[in-house]
Design an enzyme around this catalytic site. Structure first.
Site, PDB file in Angstrom:
ATOM      1  N   HIS A  59       0.820  -1.214   0.000  1.00 29.26           N
ATOM      2  CA  HIS A  59       0.000   0.000   0.000  1.00 29.26           C
ATOM      3  C   HIS A  59       0.853   1.264   0.000  1.00 29.26           C
ATOM      4  O   HIS A  59       0.347   2.349  -0.279  1.00 29.26           O
ATOM      5  CB  HIS A  59      -0.997  -0.006   1.166  1.00 29.26           C
ATOM      6  CG  HIS A  59      -0.420   0.297   2.510  1.00 29.26           C
ATOM      7  ND1 HIS A  59      -0.173  -0.664   3.455  1.00 29.26           N
ATOM      8  CD2 HIS A  59      -0.067   1.465   3.094  1.00 29.26           C
ATOM      9  CE1 HIS A  59       0.298  -0.121   4.554  1.00 29.26           C
ATOM     10  NE2 HIS A  59       0.383   1.178   4.361  1.00 29.26           N
ATOM     11  N   ASP A 114       0.290  -7.578   1.362  1.00 30.25           N
ATOM     12  CA  ASP A 114       0.662  -6.177   1.534  1.00 30.25           C
ATOM     13  C   ASP A 114       2.177  -5.980   1.596  1.00 30.25           C
ATOM     14  O   ASP A 114       2.697  -5.263   2.444  1.00 30.25           O
ATOM     15  CB  ASP A 114       0.007  -5.577   2.782  1.00 30.25           C
ATOM     16  CG  ASP A 114      -0.013  -4.051   2.729  1.00 30.25           C
ATOM     17  OD1 ASP A 114       0.439  -3.474   1.722  1.00 30.25           O
ATOM     18  OD2 ASP A 114      -0.448  -3.430   3.718  1.00 30.25           O
ATOM     19  N   SER A 148       4.447   3.038   7.815  1.00 25.45           N
ATOM     20  CA  SER A 148       4.212   1.825   7.038  1.00 25.45           C
ATOM     21  C   SER A 148       5.431   1.470   6.197  1.00 25.45           C
ATOM     22  O   SER A 148       5.987   2.318   5.504  1.00 25.45           O
ATOM     23  CB  SER A 148       3.010   2.015   6.112  1.00 25.45           C
ATOM     24  OG  SER A 148       1.823   2.107   6.843  1.00 25.45           O
TER      25      SER A 148
END
Length: 357
Positions: A92, A123, A206
């Site tokens: 992402h 992911d 992230s």
């Protein structure tokens, strides 16, 4: 030599504590008691210094391996995977982009990078520096089987664009199956065996590193929990990281072949969607297509069948089906309960492996 301020306070507390016990009537303590008090008072300070030294060593060891990734108007973090310039991050973070700007933790120079491969179902993605510097420092990944509750963790990345930031916490839980929200560039993946941590994870973290005190990366910081009743506000102290074993498995395949053929994740070999009952409530996962030769096809499942249970786990939606499969492994034999033409039936299915599209 006079005691330090911390030691003096600790010693005073120790002496006060024993004043109602075996101290002499003059109020003075024996030489032995004084020596014991000094040893006790120095222990907390020494322990604190050792922990601080351990933190600083881990940061010096690992932070040079954590990078900031900019793609368009968004940013995230990544971890240097090898000396060839490969960097692992979240899918992402890369989104649909194929080119990126990367900044190393120990440099202000922007470096260009391109996409190697992305695997949204877990992911994870790998990008590669076009001209990797000679001083590139790959991270060392830990053993996921040795991650235990209570272990101290440090989360490294670029929260809110603040490159090279570090937060600390502990491993709060292991083996979590977490479904990511869809939208905002997130693939909405359901990921098993995630590490839960109390280390703060914020936007921009992230793709960064979750590290133990042995300077080993035990996970990739992926998302923070939110409070459903507070309009998506972050739930403090609840973050999740993809475990090291998943990272290395997926990254190695993306680097070698540009796709994933052995995800380690179970699959039925179908596409499906949520179906609803007459009261417009979720009522199962209806099969849309069946892959020829796949697990479902081999067990006789057909398009139009509505899956309502995997083993003993109820399935009332596509998300519930995905979550149930995420906790299983390829090769597992499981009973699938489904309805066909209004009749409830079961089929014993040997699960296959989820692969790249």
């Amino acid at each position: 030599m006079p005691a330090t301020g911390v030691a003096a306070v600790a010693a005073a507390l120790a002496l006060t504590g024993c004043s109602s016990g075996s101290s002499s009537s003059s109020g003075s303590s024996s030489p032995g008691a004084s020596s014991a008090s000094k040893q006790a008072s120095s222990a907390p300070a020494q322990s604190g210094n050792q922990l601080q030294d351990a933190y600083q060593k881990v940061i010096a060891d690992v932070l040079p391996s954590v990078v900031q990734i900019i793609t368009g108007d968004s940013l995230g973090s990544g971890i240097v995977y090898d000396d060839k310039g490969d960097i692992v991050t979240n899918a992402h973070v890369v989104g649909s982009a194929t080119t990126f700007t990367v900044t190393l933790a120990n440099s202000t120079k922007a470096l260009d990078a391109g996409l190697v491969g992305s695997y949204p179902d877990s992911d994870l993605a790998v990008i590669r520096l076009n001209s990797p510097p000679s001083a590139l420092k790959p991270a060392v990944f830990g053993d996921s089987g040795k991650v235990e509750l209570g272990q101290i963790t440090l989360a490294m990345g670029s929260p809110l664009g603040l490159a090279g930031s570090v937060t600390q916490g502990i491993v709060s839980a292991t083996g979590r199956t977490v479904s990511e929200p869809q939208g905002g560039g997130s693939p909405g993946a359901t990921i098993a065996n995630m590490v839960q941590t109390s280390a703060a994870i914020n936007p921009g973290n992230s793709g960064g590193a979750l590290v133990n005190l042995d300077s080993r990366v035990i996970g990739i910081n992926t998302l923070a929990a939110t409070e459903p009743e507070s309009n998506g506000a972050a739930a403090p102290g609840i973050g999740f990281a993809i475990p090291a074993s998943t990272i290395t498995n997926i990254a190695d395949q993306l680097i070698k072949q540009g796709k994933v053929t052995n995800s380690g994740r179970a699959a039925l070999g179908i596409t499906a969607r949520t179906t609803f009952d007459q009261q417009f409530q979720p009522a199962g996962a209806v099969i849309v297509t069946v892959s020829p030769g796949g697990a479902a096809a081999s067990a006789g499942l057909q398009p139009g069948d509505v899956i309502t249970k995997i083993g003993d786990t109820p399935v009332d939606s596509l998300n519930a089906l995905t979550t149930a499969l995420a906790s299983l492994t390829p090769g597992t034999k499981v009973t699938v309960t489904y309805t066909r033409d209004g009749n409830t039936q079961t089929a014993d299915v040997t699960l296959g492996t989820l692969q790249s599209p």
